[in-house]
Design a protein around this motif. Structure first.
Motif, PDB file in Angstrom:
ATOM      1  N   VAL A 125       0.851  -1.186   0.000  1.00  0.00           N
ATOM      2  CA  VAL A 125       0.000   0.000   0.000  1.00  0.00           C
ATOM      3  C   VAL A 125       0.890   1.241   0.000  1.00  0.00           C
ATOM      4  CG1 VAL A 125      -1.844   1.237   1.183  1.00  0.00           C
ATOM      5  CG2 VAL A 125      -1.760  -1.266   1.286  1.00  0.00           C
ATOM      6  N   LEU A 126       0.806   2.020  -1.077  1.00  0.00           N
ATOM      7  CA  LEU A 126       1.567   3.267  -1.168  1.00  0.00           C
ATOM      8  C   LEU A 126       0.821   4.414  -0.517  1.00  0.00           C
ATOM      9  CD1 LEU A 126       2.758   2.986  -4.891  1.00  0.00           C
ATOM     10  CD2 LEU A 126       3.830   2.050  -2.830  1.00  0.00           C
ATOM     11  N   VAL A 127      -0.493   4.455  -0.744  1.00  0.00           N
ATOM     12  CA  VAL A 127      -1.361   5.475  -0.135  1.00  0.00           C
ATOM     13  C   VAL A 127      -2.646   4.783   0.280  1.00  0.00           C
ATOM     14  CG1 VAL A 127      -2.573   7.669  -0.445  1.00  0.00           C
ATOM     15  CG2 VAL A 127      -0.407   7.277  -1.643  1.00  0.00           C
ATOM     16  N   ALA A 128      -3.086   5.023   1.516  1.00  0.00           N
ATOM     17  CA  ALA A 128      -4.292   4.381   2.036  1.00  0.00           C
ATOM     18  C   ALA A 128      -5.396   5.419   2.247  1.00  0.00           C
ATOM     19  CB  ALA A 128      -3.994   3.680   3.359  1.00  0.00           C
ATOM     20  N   ASP A 129      -6.531   5.178   1.606  1.00  0.00           N
ATOM     21  CA  ASP A 129      -7.727   5.985   1.851  1.00  0.00           C
ATOM     22  C   ASP A 129      -8.949   5.077   1.801  1.00  0.00           C
ATOM     23  OD1 ASP A 129      -9.395   8.187   2.321  1.00  0.00           O
ATOM     24  OD2 ASP A 129      -9.654   8.558   0.181  1.00  0.00           O
ATOM     25  N   GLY A 130      -8.880   3.977   2.551  1.00  0.00           N
ATOM     26  CA  GLY A 130      -9.975   3.018   2.584  1.00  0.00           C
ATOM     27  C   GLY A 130      -9.899   2.025   1.441  1.00  0.00           C
ATOM     28  N   GLY A 131     -10.352   0.807   1.711  1.00  0.00           N
ATOM     29  CA  GLY A 131     -10.433  -0.206   0.671  1.00  0.00           C
ATOM     30  C   GLY A 131      -9.099  -0.765   0.237  1.00  0.00           C
ATOM     31  N   THR A 132      -8.100  -0.787   1.137  1.00  0.00           N
ATOM     32  CA  THR A 132      -6.780  -1.255   0.705  1.00  0.00           C
ATOM     33  C   THR A 132      -6.784  -2.740   0.363  1.00  0.00           C
ATOM     34  OG1 THR A 132      -6.042  -1.649   2.981  1.00  0.00           O
ATOM     35  CG2 THR A 132      -5.574   0.513   2.025  1.00  0.00           C
ATOM     36  N   ARG A 133      -7.578  -3.539   1.066  1.00  0.00           N
ATOM     37  CA  ARG A 133      -7.557  -4.980   0.769  1.00  0.00           C
ATOM     38  C   ARG A 133      -8.266  -5.281  -0.550  1.00  0.00           C
ATOM     39  NH1 ARG A 133      -9.900  -7.470   6.068  1.00  0.00           N
ATOM     40  NH2 ARG A 133      -9.092  -5.501   6.881  1.00  0.00           N
ATOM     41  N   VAL A 134      -9.370  -4.581  -0.837  1.00  0.00           N
ATOM     42  CA  VAL A 134     -10.058  -4.847  -2.103  1.00  0.00           C
ATOM     43  C   VAL A 134      -9.229  -4.312  -3.275  1.00  0.00           C
ATOM     44  CG1 VAL A 134     -12.325  -4.925  -1.020  1.00  0.00           C
ATOM     45  CG2 VAL A 134     -11.527  -2.771  -2.003  1.00  0.00           C
ATOM     46  N   ALA A 135      -8.591  -3.163  -3.095  1.00  0.00           N
ATOM     47  CA  ALA A 135      -7.707  -2.640  -4.139  1.00  0.00           C
ATOM     48  C   ALA A 135      -6.516  -3.572  -4.355  1.00  0.00           C
ATOM     49  CB  ALA A 135      -7.231  -1.240  -3.780  1.00  0.00           C
ATOM     50  N   SER A 136      -6.055  -4.230  -3.291  1.00  0.00           N
ATOM     51  CA  SER A 136      -4.946  -5.184  -3.417  1.00  0.00           C
ATOM     52  C   SER A 136      -5.362  -6.413  -4.220  1.00  0.00           C
ATOM     53  CB  SER A 136      -4.441  -5.590  -2.035  1.00  0.00           C
ATOM     54  OG  SER A 136      -3.828  -4.504  -1.375  1.00  0.00           O
ATOM     55  N   VAL A 137      -6.597  -6.877  -4.058  1.00  0.00           N
ATOM     56  CA  VAL A 137      -7.084  -7.986  -4.873  1.00  0.00           C
ATOM     57  C   VAL A 137      -7.055  -7.593  -6.349  1.00  0.00           C
ATOM     58  CG1 VAL A 137      -9.068  -9.439  -5.450  1.00  0.00           C
ATOM     59  CG2 VAL A 137      -8.508  -8.989  -3.048  1.00  0.00           C
ATOM     60  N   LEU A 138      -7.562  -6.404  -6.658  1.00  0.00           N
ATOM     61  CA  LEU A 138      -7.594  -5.934  -8.045  1.00  0.00           C
ATOM     62  C   LEU A 138      -6.183  -5.776  -8.604  1.00  0.00           C
ATOM     63  CD1 LEU A 138     -10.387  -3.289  -7.480  1.00  0.00           C
ATOM     64  CD2 LEU A 138     -10.599  -5.241  -9.038  1.00  0.00           C
ATOM     65  N   ALA A 139      -5.298  -5.172  -7.808  1.00  0.00           N
ATOM     66  CA  ALA A 139      -3.910  -4.977  -8.259  1.00  0.00           C
ATOM     67  C   ALA A 139      -3.200  -6.306  -8.406  1.00  0.00           C
ATOM     68  CB  ALA A 139      -3.166  -4.076  -7.284  1.00  0.00           C
ATOM     69  N   GLY A 140      -3.431  -7.221  -7.468  1.00  0.00           N
ATOM     70  CA  GLY A 140      -2.807  -8.533  -7.541  1.00  0.00           C
ATOM     71  C   GLY A 140      -3.245  -9.299  -8.775  1.00  0.00           C
ATOM     72  N   TYR A 141      -4.542  -9.219  -9.095  1.00  0.00           N
ATOM     73  CA  TYR A 141      -5.015  -9.885 -10.311  1.00  0.00           C
ATOM     74  C   TYR A 141      -4.374  -9.259 -11.550  1.00  0.00           C
ATOM     75  CZ  TYR A 141      -7.716 -11.528 -14.187  1.00  0.00           C
ATOM     76  OH  TYR A 141      -8.054 -12.077 -15.400  1.00  0.00           O
ATOM     77  N   ALA A 142      -4.276  -7.924 -11.579  1.00  0.00           N
ATOM     78  CA  ALA A 142      -3.662  -7.254 -12.729  1.00  0.00           C
ATOM     79  C   ALA A 142      -2.200  -7.667 -12.891  1.00  0.00           C
ATOM     80  CB  ALA A 142      -3.783  -5.742 -12.575  1.00  0.00           C
ATOM     81  N   ALA A 143      -1.486  -7.808 -11.777  1.00  0.00           N
ATOM     82  CA  ALA A 143      -0.085  -8.234 -11.840  1.00  0.00           C
ATOM     83  C   ALA A 143       0.019  -9.674 -12.340  1.00  0.00           C
ATOM     84  CB  ALA A 143       0.569  -8.091 -10.473  1.00  0.00           C
ATOM     85  N   LEU A 144      -0.898 -10.543 -11.913  1.00  0.00           N
ATOM     86  CA  LEU A 144      -0.922 -11.919 -12.425  1.00  0.00           C
ATOM     87  C   LEU A 144      -1.205 -11.931 -13.930  1.00  0.00           C
ATOM     88  CD1 LEU A 144      -2.857 -14.048  -9.772  1.00  0.00           C
ATOM     89  CD2 LEU A 144      -0.468 -14.331 -10.478  1.00  0.00           C
ATOM     90  N   HIS A 145      -2.121 -11.096 -14.368  1.00  0.00           N
ATOM     91  CA  HIS A 145      -2.437 -10.990 -15.790  1.00  0.00           C
ATOM     92  C   HIS A 145      -1.189 -10.554 -16.567  1.00  0.00           C
ATOM     93  CE1 HIS A 145      -4.167  -9.476 -19.543  1.00  0.00           C
ATOM     94  NE2 HIS A 145      -5.270 -10.126 -19.252  1.00  0.00           N
ATOM     95  N   ASP A 146      -0.455  -9.594 -16.005  1.00  0.00           N
ATOM     96  CA  ASP A 146       0.777  -9.132 -16.643  1.00  0.00           C
ATOM     97  C   ASP A 146       1.786 -10.274 -16.752  1.00  0.00           C
ATOM     98  OD1 ASP A 146       2.449  -6.974 -17.701  1.00  0.00           O
ATOM     99  OD2 ASP A 146       3.578  -7.154 -15.838  1.00  0.00           O
ATOM    100  N   LEU A 147       1.926 -11.039 -15.679  1.00  0.00           N
ATOM    101  CA  LEU A 147       2.823 -12.199 -15.689  1.00  0.00           C
ATOM    102  C   LEU A 147       2.423 -13.193 -16.775  1.00  0.00           C
ATOM    103  CD1 LEU A 147       4.962 -14.139 -14.262  1.00  0.00           C
ATOM    104  CD2 LEU A 147       2.955 -15.063 -13.057  1.00  0.00           C
ATOM    105  N   CYS A 148       1.155 -13.571 -16.788  1.00  0.00           N
ATOM    106  CA  CYS A 148       0.698 -14.593 -17.727  1.00  0.00           C
ATOM    107  C   CYS A 148       0.829 -14.119 -19.170  1.00  0.00           C
ATOM    108  CB  CYS A 148      -0.746 -14.980 -17.409  1.00  0.00           C
ATOM    109  SG  CYS A 148      -0.940 -15.769 -15.786  1.00  0.00           S
TER     110      CYS A 148
END
Length: 243
Positions: A125-148
């Motif tokens: 988390v670089l900046v937190a303004d609520g919803g850090t865990r849900v934003a992490s799911v979205l970011a994590g999926y995007a990073a997996l997509h980039d990998l694949c």
């Protein structure tokens, strides 16, 4: 004259109660990681990276599939006041979020393509303004997509390994109002909130949360869950547009 309780609720600017905050994504942000993404959801910012270790997790030795694990951390100045680095703390919240991320992202991928390997998804988390865990799911999926995407283009993989597009959204009752994608000001006064993890097709992976100011009715819970799934669908449509 005293103000009514509803007049003291956080006011949303530029979006209605059922509209998530703006989402922006940049892929391949880290030159050293085989998969990475920088995601902004409103003012919340997440950097997600994926690493591959050519070694099976201990409990996956001899199995036909690999393993995916996730780690989550908040940088010291992600919030208004500096926090100690979380690696030095036994932080129950962090461990809870890591388990959520791992379950969510494992649901997105066929790990048979990564036999005898372990995928590490790091969400910071670089900046937190609520919803850090849900934003992490979205970011994590995007990073997996980039990998694949990279593995397919390099010829390392011949079959697309992502089987579900996975995302998450927060939803809560703020006063009597149902709101999706709560920022920090809304989250801290919500009388009930859920973090909903779901697929683009509307299948639920997990719902995490509950009442903060006394019990809520089953009907209210179902409304929260339904709104969360719909919000995930909207966020994933925007995410896929930017992938």
């Amino acid at each position: 004259m005293t103000s009514s309780p509803s007049s003291r609720l956080p006011v949303r600017e530029g979006r209605d109660l059922l509209t998530p905050r703006p989402l922006t994504l940049e892929r391949a942000i880290n030159p050293h990681a085989p998969g990475s993404a920088h995601l902004k959801l409103g003012r919340t910012e997440i950097l997600a990276t994926v690493s591959i270790e050519d070694k099976p997790a201990p409990h996956m030795r001899g199995k036909k599939e690999g393993w995916l694990t996730a780690e989550y951390a908040m940088l010291p100045r992600a919030t208004t006041d500096r926090q100690a680095r979380e690696r030095n703390l036994q932080n129950g919240r962090r461990h809870e979020i890591q388990r959520l991320l791992g379950r969510a992202l494992r649901a997105s991928i066929d790990l048979r393509h990564f036999r005898n390997q372990t995928l590490y998804v790091d969400c910071d988390v670089l900046v937190a303004d609520g919803g850090t865990r849900v934003a992490s799911v979205l970011a994590g999926y995007a990073a997996l997509h980039d990998l694949c995407d990279r593995l397919i283009h390099s010829g390392t993989l011949t079959e697309w390994p992502l089987v579900h597009t996975v995302g998450a959204a927060s939803v809560g009752l703020v006063g009597d109002e149902l709101r999706v994608d709560l920022d920090y000001a809304e989250d801290k006064v919500a009388r009930a909130d859920l973090n909903v993890v779901a697929t683009a097709g509307g299948l639920v992976i997990e719902a995490q949360g509950g009442a903060e100011e006394g019990p809520i009715s089953p009907e209210e819970y179902v409304r929260l869950l339904t709104a969360g799934v719909e919000a995930v669908g909207g966020l994933l449509r925007e995410l896929e547009r930017q992938l």
